[in-house]
Design a protein around this motif. Structure first.
Motif, PDB file in Angstrom:
ATOM      1  N   ARG A   1       0.841  -1.379   0.099  1.00 49.03           N
ATOM      2  CA  ARG A   1      -0.151   0.060  -0.020  1.00 49.03           C
ATOM      3  C   ARG A   1       0.875   1.242  -0.128  1.00 49.03           C
ATOM      4  O   ARG A   1       2.083   1.289   0.281  1.00 49.03           O
ATOM      5  CB  ARG A   1      -0.799  -0.093   1.208  1.00 49.03           C
ATOM      6  N   ASP A   2       0.295   2.292  -0.443  1.00 54.30           N
ATOM      7  CA  ASP A   2       0.894   3.640  -0.310  1.00 54.30           C
ATOM      8  C   ASP A   2       0.773   4.448   0.644  1.00 54.30           C
ATOM      9  O   ASP A   2       1.331   5.765   0.586  1.00 54.30           O
ATOM     10  CB  ASP A   2       0.579   4.235  -1.709  1.00 54.30           C
ATOM     11  N   ASP A   3      -0.099   4.209   1.547  1.00 53.32           N
ATOM     12  CA  ASP A   3      -0.451   5.391   2.475  1.00 53.32           C
ATOM     13  C   ASP A   3       0.848   5.114   3.494  1.00 53.32           C
ATOM     14  O   ASP A   3       1.726   4.407   3.791  1.00 53.32           O
ATOM     15  CB  ASP A   3      -1.642   4.776   3.521  1.00 53.32           C
ATOM     16  N   LEU A   4       0.806   6.454   4.586  1.00 56.22           N
ATOM     17  CA  LEU A   4       1.624   6.607   5.361  1.00 56.22           C
ATOM     18  C   LEU A   4       1.969   5.416   6.381  1.00 56.22           C
ATOM     19  O   LEU A   4       2.895   4.984   6.959  1.00 56.22           O
ATOM     20  CB  LEU A   4       1.429   8.090   6.150  1.00 56.22           C
ATOM     21  N   LEU A   5       0.912   4.781   7.061  1.00 48.69           N
ATOM     22  CA  LEU A   5       0.657   3.836   8.074  1.00 48.69           C
ATOM     23  C   LEU A   5       1.400   2.640   7.480  1.00 48.69           C
ATOM     24  O   LEU A   5       2.047   2.015   8.028  1.00 48.69           O
ATOM     25  CB  LEU A   5      -0.708   3.550   8.346  1.00 48.69           C
ATOM     26  N   SER A   6       1.032   2.160   6.204  1.00 48.68           N
ATOM     27  CA  SER A   6       1.805   1.133   5.854  1.00 48.68           C
ATOM     28  C   SER A   6       3.248   1.374   5.635  1.00 48.68           C
ATOM     29  O   SER A   6       3.977   0.449   5.925  1.00 48.68           O
ATOM     30  CB  SER A   6       1.260   0.851   4.241  1.00 48.68           C
ATOM     31  N   MET A   7       3.757   2.489   5.294  1.00 48.46           N
ATOM     32  CA  MET A   7       5.159   2.723   5.354  1.00 48.46           C
ATOM     33  C   MET A   7       5.804   2.628   6.610  1.00 48.46           C
ATOM     34  O   MET A   7       6.876   2.241   6.870  1.00 48.46           O
ATOM     35  CB  MET A   7       5.475   4.077   4.499  1.00 48.46           C
ATOM     36  N   LEU A   8       5.030   3.419   7.707  1.00 50.65           N
ATOM     37  CA  LEU A   8       5.594   3.257   8.958  1.00 50.65           C
ATOM     38  C   LEU A   8       5.409   1.820   9.552  1.00 50.65           C
ATOM     39  O   LEU A   8       6.662   1.467  10.264  1.00 50.65           O
ATOM     40  CB  LEU A   8       4.689   4.074   9.755  1.00 50.65           C
ATOM     41  N   LEU A   9       4.666   0.706   9.025  1.00 50.08           N
ATOM     42  CA  LEU A   9       4.559  -0.397   9.601  1.00 50.08           C
ATOM     43  C   LEU A   9       5.917  -1.353   9.341  1.00 50.08           C
ATOM     44  O   LEU A   9       6.279  -2.044  10.192  1.00 50.08           O
ATOM     45  CB  LEU A   9       3.402  -1.171   8.998  1.00 50.08           C
ATOM     46  N   VAL A  10       6.679  -0.845   8.223  1.00 51.76           N
ATOM     47  CA  VAL A  10       7.624  -1.742   7.798  1.00 51.76           C
ATOM     48  C   VAL A  10       8.942  -0.854   7.808  1.00 51.76           C
ATOM     49  O   VAL A  10      10.038  -1.425   7.536  1.00 51.76           O
ATOM     50  CB  VAL A  10       7.472  -2.160   6.207  1.00 51.76           C
ATOM     51  N   ALA A  11       8.898   0.200   8.275  1.00 49.70           N
ATOM     52  CA  ALA A  11      10.173   1.139   8.372  1.00 49.70           C
ATOM     53  C   ALA A  11      10.770   0.701   9.575  1.00 49.70           C
ATOM     54  O   ALA A  11      10.822   0.098  10.666  1.00 49.70           O
ATOM     55  CB  ALA A  11       9.799   2.495   8.900  1.00 49.70           C
ATOM     56  N   THR A  12      12.271   0.715   9.205  1.00 50.63           N
ATOM     57  CA  THR A  12      13.461   0.449  10.180  1.00 50.63           C
ATOM     58  C   THR A  12      14.367   1.356  10.128  1.00 50.63           C
ATOM     59  O   THR A  12      14.591   2.195   9.238  1.00 50.63           O
ATOM     60  CB  THR A  12      14.048  -1.129   9.799  1.00 50.63           C
ATOM     61  N   ASP A  13      15.272   1.380  11.348  1.00 53.02           N
ATOM     62  CA  ASP A  13      16.189   2.481  11.413  1.00 53.02           C
ATOM     63  C   ASP A  13      17.537   2.093  10.549  1.00 53.02           C
ATOM     64  O   ASP A  13      18.055   1.165  10.697  1.00 53.02           O
ATOM     65  CB  ASP A  13      16.349   2.637  12.783  1.00 53.02           C
ATOM     66  N   PRO A  14      17.776   3.009   9.558  1.00 53.82           N
ATOM     67  CA  PRO A  14      19.009   2.603   8.926  1.00 53.82           C
ATOM     68  C   PRO A  14      20.318   2.685   9.493  1.00 53.82           C
ATOM     69  O   PRO A  14      21.378   2.482   9.161  1.00 53.82           O
ATOM     70  CB  PRO A  14      19.071   3.670   7.827  1.00 53.82           C
ATOM     71  N   GLU A  15      20.251   3.171  11.015  1.00 53.94           N
ATOM     72  CA  GLU A  15      21.389   3.401  11.597  1.00 53.94           C
ATOM     73  C   GLU A  15      21.559   2.047  12.615  1.00 53.94           C
ATOM     74  O   GLU A  15      22.484   1.979  13.423  1.00 53.94           O
ATOM     75  CB  GLU A  15      21.689   4.565  12.394  1.00 53.94           C
ATOM     76  N   GLU A  16      20.891   1.117  12.578  1.00 50.90           N
ATOM     77  CA  GLU A  16      20.689  -0.050  13.232  1.00 50.90           C
ATOM     78  C   GLU A  16      20.868  -1.375  12.448  1.00 50.90           C
ATOM     79  O   GLU A  16      20.285  -1.405  11.383  1.00 50.90           O
ATOM     80  CB  GLU A  16      19.340  -0.219  14.006  1.00 50.90           C
ATOM     81  N   THR A  17      22.001  -2.055  12.903  1.00 52.37           N
ATOM     82  CA  THR A  17      22.030  -3.428  12.145  1.00 52.37           C
ATOM     83  C   THR A  17      21.014  -4.110  11.772  1.00 52.37           C
ATOM     84  O   THR A  17      20.534  -4.645  10.854  1.00 52.37           O
ATOM     85  CB  THR A  17      23.329  -4.025  12.617  1.00 52.37           C
ATOM     86  N   ASP A  18      20.287  -4.442  13.071  1.00 56.24           N
ATOM     87  CA  ASP A  18      19.155  -5.255  13.195  1.00 56.24           C
ATOM     88  C   ASP A  18      18.089  -4.367  13.748  1.00 56.24           C
ATOM     89  O   ASP A  18      17.373  -4.711  14.579  1.00 56.24           O
ATOM     90  CB  ASP A  18      19.439  -6.483  13.868  1.00 56.24           C
ATOM     91  N   GLY A  19      17.572  -3.487  12.715  1.00 59.94           N
ATOM     92  CA  GLY A  19      16.625  -2.486  13.281  1.00 59.94           C
ATOM     93  C   GLY A  19      15.148  -3.246  13.239  1.00 59.94           C
ATOM     94  O   GLY A  19      14.749  -4.104  12.349  1.00 59.94           O
ATOM     95  N   GLU A  20      14.700  -2.720  14.428  1.00 64.49           N
ATOM     96  CA  GLU A  20      13.405  -3.172  14.815  1.00 64.49           C
ATOM     97  C   GLU A  20      12.342  -2.239  14.341  1.00 64.49           C
ATOM     98  O   GLU A  20      12.452  -1.111  14.279  1.00 64.49           O
ATOM     99  CB  GLU A  20      13.140  -3.555  16.291  1.00 64.49           C
ATOM    100  N   PRO A  21      11.287  -2.676  13.584  1.00 60.66           N
ATOM    101  CA  PRO A  21      10.244  -1.913  13.291  1.00 60.66           C
ATOM    102  C   PRO A  21       9.387  -1.376  14.415  1.00 60.66           C
ATOM    103  O   PRO A  21       9.703  -1.530  15.567  1.00 60.66           O
ATOM    104  CB  PRO A  21       9.111  -2.809  12.385  1.00 60.66           C
TER     105      PRO A  21
END
Length: 461
Positions: free
Chosen positions: A229-249
């Motif tokens: 999906r293209d909405d903001l919530l869907s992007m936030l659901l799968v977002a991970t921190d680029p500065e974390e090796t094993d970034g948690e959503p």
């Protein structure tokens, strides 16, 4: 070391004057104090010391140069009771991590995708006006823009399938915001535990919001197409921190806090901007005529006008100037509060830990040192050669590391909505209205301006 000069200190004319003023109309209080005492003034309210800084360079000191010496202000602490630890209220490492997680959702290509929904929503709103009546329809401009931007916020944040619940979220936020006058006071957190009329509404609204938003998050996590999906919530659901090796959503709680923050900021401030813009255009027919000339040349006029797109934005400079000038005169975020946590110097005077510091776009935007004829609505000033004025003479979106993450989102939405509606309609203000700024969390109209919808016709060839 030489002692710093004493801060100019405002004295109340009667006991409790400043406490009442900061609760009822902080904008009026800050304006009066700055006019009476200059660029830096100290005052006491509700048992606390506050400093108002009115010079652009001092605003830059607070928001950029010395920002590590400050944390979010008292109003944000109260907002946290509703919004949780979202981007608007979080501090330190949590805020930096959440901003990194949210940044991809506001990249240029994402905003271009949201632009299609914005433009389509504005077209539907124009069609709605058309269906109501061809002539002589009166509307509350602020209410119309609030409902329109609410639909855009719901669609871009949640997607197209939660429209009714988006309206429920907005209604609950409105109920909760009735306690906004308490936000600046030191006893706000305790007052919200008392059996006062608005307090019950606040608690009920908080429960309603949690139920709705957590329900949407659960449904989206369970959906098979959530990652497409293209909405903001869907992007936030799968977002991970680029500065974390094993970034948690984000956890459900973090998602809830960000959704609440983005939903409130995403429609409240833009609705206010558009409402003030229509009012200013109605009062300034020459500027309105220039706006229509640009839109007619680019989009056409009347029912045959085409909808603007994201690619049209660079070709609508006067439309953007109209919005910039509207935000100068009526900045939706009229004041930005901080709390000093490390002794510092502002304007040659000492500021102590625990003091509240207020910077105000309203004060700098209305300062004749930087803006000749500051009360006059002149969109043309944005296309004239730039005068030598400090950068923070204009900062409607804040500044520093906490500058509004949705700035380009807001510019895109406001420009597309104004271009779509103004190419097809004029909003003719009804006579004998007194519309005043209402300083709450944002700068609203009191009462909402009333106008008559007038359909526009194509210009003669």
């Amino acid at each position: 070391m030489t002692a710093s000069p004493p801060l100019p200190t405002a004295r109340p004319r009667w006991p409790g004057e400043f406490t009442v003023g900061i609760a009822r109309s902080p904008l009026a209080l800050f304006t009066r104090l700055a006019r009476a005492h200059g660029d830096v003034v100290r005052f006491r309210a509700a048992g606390r010391t506050f400093v108002v800084v009115a010079h652009p360079e001092l605003a830059r000191e607070v928001l950029v140069t010395q920002q590590r010496r400050f944390v979010r202000g008292y109003a944000h602490r109260t907002l946290r009771l509703l919004l949780g630890d979202g981007l608007l209220t979080s501090e330190g490492d949590l805020h930096r991590r959440q901003r990194r997680l949210a940044n991809p959702a506001f990249h240029r290509d994402r905003i271009a995708a949201y632009a299609r929904a914005m433009s389509a929503a504005a077209e539907r709103w124009s069609d709605r006006w058309e269906r109501r009546s061809p002539t002589d329809v009166e509307v509350d401009v602020a209410a119309e823009m609030t409902t329109l931007t609410l639909g855009i916020a719901g669609e871009t944040l949640f997607g197209t399938d939660v429209g009714d619940r988006a309206r429920d979220v907005a209604g609950a936020i409105g109920d909760a915001m009735r306690v906004a006058p308490l936000a600046f006071l030191p006893f706000a957190r305790w007052a919200l535990r008392l059996p006062l009329p608005h307090v019950g509404g606040f608690v009920s609204a908080r429960h309603r919001l949690d139920r709705i938003v957590y329900g949407i998050i659960a449904e989206r996590r369970a959906a098979a197409d959530a990652d497409r999906r293209d909405d903001l919530l869907s992007m936030l659901l799968v977002a991970t921190d680029p500065e974390e090796t094993d970034g948690e959503p984000m956890s459900d709680e973090q998602l809830r806090d960000e959704v609440m923050t983005l939903f409130l900021a995403g429609h409240e401030t833009t609705a206010n901007l558009l409402a003030w813009t229509w009012l200013l255009l109605g009062r300034n027919p020459d500027a309105e005529a220039c706006l229509h000339a640009e839109l007619d040349a680019m989009l056409g006029a009347g029912p045959a006008a085409r909808a603007p797109t994201f690619d049209d934005l660079p070709r609508l400079p006067y439309t953007r100037s109209v919005l910039a000038e509207s935000m100068r005169i009526y900045p939706p975020a009229y004041a930005i509060g901080r709390i000093c946590v490390e002794r510092c110097t502002l304007g040659g005077v000492d500021v102590e830990p625990g003091w509240g510091v207020v910077t105000s776009p309203w004060l700098t935007h209305h300062d004749a040192r930087w803006w000749p004829e500051p009360e006059r609505f002149r969109p043309e000033r944005w296309s004239e050669p730039a005068p030598d004025r400090p950068k923070f003479a204009y900062f409607p979106f804040g500044g520093g590391s906490r500058i509004c993450i949705g700035e380009q989102f807001a510019w895109t939405e406001a420009t597309l909505v104004l271009a779509t509606l103004a190419s097809r309609w004029r909003l003719e203000l009804l006579p004998d209205q007194h519309v005043a700024p209402l300083s709450r969390i944002t700068l609203r109209q009191r009462p909402g301006a009333r106008a008559r919808l007038v359909p526009r016709s194509p210009a003669p060839s």
